[in-house]
Motif scaffolding. Structure first.
Motif, PDB file in Angstrom:
ATOM      1  N   ASN A  86      -2.717  -0.440  -5.061  1.00 58.29           N
ATOM      2  CA  ASN A  86      -2.898   0.851  -5.714  1.00 58.29           C
ATOM      3  C   ASN A  86      -2.597   0.686  -7.198  1.00 58.29           C
ATOM      4  OD1 ASN A  86      -0.697   1.282  -3.234  1.00 58.29           O
ATOM      5  ND2 ASN A  86      -2.693   2.194  -2.834  1.00 58.29           N
ATOM      6  N   ASP A 146       0.871  -1.171   0.000  1.00 56.39           N
ATOM      7  CA  ASP A 146       0.000   0.000   0.000  1.00 56.39           C
ATOM      8  C   ASP A 146       0.909   1.222   0.000  1.00 56.39           C
ATOM      9  OD1 ASP A 146      -1.880   1.968   0.229  1.00 56.39           O
ATOM     10  OD2 ASP A 146      -2.651   1.345   2.191  1.00 56.39           O
ATOM     11  N   ASN A 156      -7.619   2.526  -5.532  1.00 56.01           N
ATOM     12  CA  ASN A 156      -7.127   1.747  -4.394  1.00 56.01           C
ATOM     13  C   ASN A 156      -8.053   0.564  -4.156  1.00 56.01           C
ATOM     14  OD1 ASN A 156      -4.927   3.476  -3.738  1.00 56.01           O
ATOM     15  ND2 ASN A 156      -6.349   4.888  -2.745  1.00 56.01           N
ATOM     16  N   VAL A 188      -9.995  -2.167  -1.909  1.00 54.66           N
ATOM     17  CA  VAL A 188     -10.611  -2.143  -0.577  1.00 54.66           C
ATOM     18  C   VAL A 188      -9.743  -2.899   0.425  1.00 54.66           C
ATOM     19  CG1 VAL A 188     -12.597  -2.907   0.760  1.00 54.66           C
ATOM     20  CG2 VAL A 188     -12.920  -1.918  -1.500  1.00 54.66           C
ATOM     21  N   HIS A 200       0.208   4.323  -0.753  1.00 56.42           N
ATOM     22  CA  HIS A 200      -0.485   5.611  -0.601  1.00 56.42           C
ATOM     23  C   HIS A 200      -0.381   6.431  -1.883  1.00 56.42           C
ATOM     24  CE1 HIS A 200      -1.037   4.707   3.626  1.00 56.42           C
ATOM     25  NE2 HIS A 200       0.246   4.452   3.707  1.00 56.42           N
ATOM     26  N   CYS A 249     -12.544  -9.514   2.169  1.00 61.98           N
ATOM     27  CA  CYS A 249     -11.507  -8.706   1.526  1.00 61.98           C
ATOM     28  C   CYS A 249     -11.048  -9.384   0.238  1.00 61.98           C
ATOM     29  CB  CYS A 249     -10.317  -8.515   2.455  1.00 61.98           C
ATOM     30  SG  CYS A 249     -10.638  -7.357   3.810  1.00 61.98           S
ATOM     31  N   ASN A 273     -19.052   7.315   1.209  1.00 60.56           N
ATOM     32  CA  ASN A 273     -18.019   6.305   1.416  1.00 60.56           C
ATOM     33  C   ASN A 273     -18.390   5.442   2.605  1.00 60.56           C
ATOM     34  OD1 ASN A 273     -16.530   7.709  -0.538  1.00 60.56           O
ATOM     35  ND2 ASN A 273     -15.386   8.851   0.991  1.00 60.56           N
ATOM     36  N   GLY A 296     -15.637   4.367   4.954  1.00 61.03           N
ATOM     37  CA  GLY A 296     -14.225   4.283   5.263  1.00 61.03           C
ATOM     38  C   GLY A 296     -13.397   4.130   4.011  1.00 61.03           C
ATOM     39  N   ARG A 297     -12.587   3.083   3.969  1.00 61.52           N
ATOM     40  CA  ARG A 297     -11.693   2.840   2.830  1.00 61.52           C
ATOM     41  C   ARG A 297     -12.467   2.401   1.578  1.00 61.52           C
ATOM     42  NH1 ARG A 297      -5.838   2.616   1.728  1.00 61.52           N
ATOM     43  NH2 ARG A 297      -5.719   1.438  -0.206  1.00 61.52           N
ATOM     44  N   ARG A 298     -13.678   1.951   1.730  1.00 62.58           N
ATOM     45  CA  ARG A 298     -14.473   1.554   0.556  1.00 62.58           C
ATOM     46  C   ARG A 298     -15.145   2.794  -0.021  1.00 62.58           C
ATOM     47  NH1 ARG A 298     -16.404  -3.298  -1.331  1.00 62.58           N
ATOM     48  NH2 ARG A 298     -15.759  -4.353   0.580  1.00 62.58           N
ATOM     49  N   ARG A 299     -14.691   3.183  -1.206  1.00 71.04           N
ATOM     50  CA  ARG A 299     -15.296   4.303  -1.906  1.00 71.04           C
ATOM     51  C   ARG A 299     -16.088   3.774  -3.102  1.00 71.04           C
ATOM     52  NH1 ARG A 299     -11.425   9.659  -1.875  1.00 71.04           N
ATOM     53  NH2 ARG A 299     -11.013   9.669   0.364  1.00 71.04           N
ATOM     54  N   TRP A 313     -10.154   7.274  -6.648  1.00 72.67           N
ATOM     55  CA  TRP A 313      -9.909   8.351  -5.689  1.00 72.67           C
ATOM     56  C   TRP A 313      -9.582   9.637  -6.438  1.00 72.67           C
ATOM     57  CZ3 TRP A 313      -8.343   7.363  -0.111  1.00 72.67           C
ATOM     58  CH2 TRP A 313      -8.889   6.152   0.352  1.00 72.67           C
TER      59      TRP A 313
END
Length: 624
Positions: free
Chosen positions: A463, A75, A437, A439, A77, A452, A375, A377-380, A420
């Motif tokens: 990413n 990851d 990104n 999930v 970023h 996951c 969203n 959290g991390r799931r967009r 993103w």
């Protein structure tokens, strides 16, 4: 060479068949032509540095990267950025890890760095399709106040780029050239005398900048947008840091409390001003720099849309109308197209915003809350869409850029790969960059009912940097850039120490809101004079568009739990029987949501159901 994923010829409209085509209240007054024909779009994944299996020192071995030019984390970023002027490179920021210890030459590939990535399948002289621009800088060349993380953008001179509140500069050499070596690269901070700055965007004239500053007012999170000029100061004598830096001067706040507001009180009537400029979250500029783009006060309740305002005249344009949530966007160099990242097609927001024609009255207190549900959290749920200048109309809601994938693991439209901010157009208008990104927990696995996914990307990274090629388009010639006044006429010039204004809100009381076509609404606003806690509305044959005619009630109370977290208690019993048959109803106990606008984790009890022509939309379960 980028890994080819799919050739996409996307189709129009929504994946949801029940989306009403009826017009909704709009502030676009231009004559709208027929929708454009769909076009072929080829989507490829751009190459990134190899992946280190762990973040331990030395994990980036010669077997993983024989050229000893670094590895990124699983990851990393990643933040994708804009194109260089030649259109053959994009910049990005990534986290290098696993480097050996000094004095090994490969030790410089560590931490958050800016890279340039080839988009045309060629490589740099060393054989890599990417180049690290900021690796190995001498300490005296970097005075950055922040890591090179968000919103990487390039200047048109090809010698400078920006990430977070820093500018990366390579003297007289282009960033991608062999003459741009670490000893020539400097990282300068961007300084504003009035405080911290976020959401920075370079204006196309390359001398001005748009940015935001966050505030707390009445216990809630807020922000103001600004516009100013960038100047380089080699020897500052005030402020920190006292080293060479870029400064923002001649600043205009893009909010005037004395100008018309989105909702105002006139006697006993409530009035909605769709032409009011309500710059909330700054998103950037049009391709020619004539307009600023932003997320503003909704035109329809709970429907978060993007807008543009002419920087000289203040004329407002509603860029999107679809009920789903839109936020990141970029407008083409000739201003004729936009790439938007939107939840349209996913049904993420339809339970809340799908019913059309509801005036944005409860949004006086719910906008930050309803937008936070986009969203988990991390799931967009953002999907990239291509839409023309005239925007949503009739059954046209744009063309999904990555529609042609088969939805399987790793496909260009794999729903576990979330897009993103921000997408970026190439200078010639034939390509678009966006990044995604995968999930990760806690948005999947553990207590979350969704499993996951397993990454299929090289090295198992989570990413990826994507390139959409608009294959049928001819390259645009260089476009003229709008000439702007130094201070924006509809804004307010500001200097250090100026107090922040308070955004006006209607005085508590009971008012009448007249429908533009028929009926009215009785609106009760409850609060303490400086903030509003509760809004209760009763609609009687209310219609702004002549298509959706509302009857029933809605009552919303918001309790602030911190500057960014709130609880909302929502009671709704609305219906429209004329035109589109729709309703928005809560269960007997109402609907209750707790959410933090900085975290976006869904936590709700009760029910709120929206039905449109027989199709039912309900809130997602907690954790999904």
């Amino acid at each position: 060479m980028g890994r080819h994923l799919s050739l996409a010829v996307a189709t129009f409209g929504l994946l949801s068949p029940c989306m009403p085509a009826a017009p909704s209240p709009s502030i676009n007054t231009d004559i709208q032509p027929p929708p454009p024909a769909p076009e072929p779009i080829e989507v490829v994944e751009l190459p990134l540095p190899p992946v280190a299996p762990t973040e331990d020192e030395g994990a980036c071995t010669p077997e993983i990267n024989p050229r000893r030019t670094g590895c990124i984390a699983i990851d990393s970023h990643l933040a994708g950025g804009s194109f260089l002027p030649d259109g053959n490179h994009v910049i990005a920021t990534v986290n290098f890890t696993g480097a050996p210890a000094a004095p090994d030459p490969a030790s410089i590939y560590i931490g958050m760095q800016m890279i340039a990535v080839r988009t045309n399948g060629t490589t740099f002289p060393n054989g890599d399709p990417w180049k690290c621009i900021t690796c190995g800088l001498p300490d005296e060349n970097k005075w950055a106040r922040e890591e090179l993380t968000e919103y990487p953008q390039t200047f048109k001179d090809g010698r400078r780029a920006m990430a977070a509140s820093n500018i990366v500069e390579c003297g007289n050499a282009e960033l991608t050239s062999s003459q741009c070596t670490p000893d020539k690269v400097h990282i300068y901070p961007i300084w504003w005398e009035s405080g911290a700055i976020r959401e920075l965007r370079i204006h196309p004239d390359n001398v001005h900048l748009g940015f935001s500053s966050f505030t707390q007012q009445n216990g809630a999170l807020g922000q103001y947008a600004y516009f100013g000029r960038l100047v380089f100061n080699p020897n500052p004598d005030v402020g920190e840091p006292l080293h060479a830096r870029y400064e923002i001067v001649n600043v205009t706040r893009l909010f005037n409390p004395d100008a018309p507001q989105p909702i105002e009180v006139k006697g006993k009537k409530l009035v909605i001003n769709h032409d009011a400029i309500s710059v909330g979250e700054l998103r950037g500029f049009s391709g020619t720099g004539k307009e600023i783009t932003y997320v503003g006060h909704p035109v329809e309740s709970s429907n978060i849309d993007a807008f543009a305002a002419d920087l000289t005249t203040g004329k407002v344009r509603r860029l999107t109308e679809h009920p789903e949530y839109v936020d990141p966007l970029d407008i083409s160099p000739d201003d004729q197209w936009a790439v938007i990242l939107d939840t349209r097609g996913t049904d993420r927001q339809m339970w809340l915003s799908g019913m059309r024609g509801i005036p944005p009255v409860t949004d006086l207190i719910t906008t930050s809350i309803t937008s936070a549900t986009r969203n988990n959290g991390r799931r967009r749920f953002f999907v990239p869409w291509l839409i023309d200048y005239h925007g949503d109309r009739g059954s046209y809601f744009g063309q999904q850029i990555n529609a042609a994938g088969d939805g399987t693991a790793g496909a260009i439209n794999d729903p576990n790969w979330n897009t993103w901010a921000d997408p970026r157009w190439s200078p010639d208008g034939t390509q678009v960059m966006y990044y995604q990104n995968l999930v990760l927990p806690p948005a999947c696995g553990g207590h979350n009912p969704l499993p996951c996914p397993v990454s299929t990307a090289p090295g198992g990274r989570v990413n990826r940097l994507m390139l959409a090629k608009l294959a049928s388009r001819s390259p645009l010639p260089p476009q003229p850039v709008a000439q702007l006044p130094e201070f924006i006429p509809w804004g307010v010039p500001v200097q250090a120490g100026d107090p922040l204004p308070v955004r006006p809100v209607p005085t508590p009381g009971t008012y009448t809101l007249e429908g533009k076509v028929s009926g009215s609404a009785r609106v009760e606003i409850i609060g303490n004079g400086t903030s509003i806690d509760t809004i209760a509305v009763r609609y009687r044959d209310f219609s702004d568009d002549g298509v959706n005619t509302l009857a029933g009630t809605e009552n919303v109370t918001v309790t602030r739990q911190s500057f960014s977290a709130s609880r909302v208690d929502w009671y709704s019993d609305l219906s429209s029987r004329v035109g589109t048959k729709s309703s928005k109803r809560t269960g007997p106990g109402g609907f209750h949501l707790q959410i933090d606008a900085l975290v976006n984790m869904f936590n709700a009890t009760g029910t709120l159901v929206t039905t449109i022509d027989g199709v039912v939309y309900e809130p997602p379960a907690n954790g999904t």
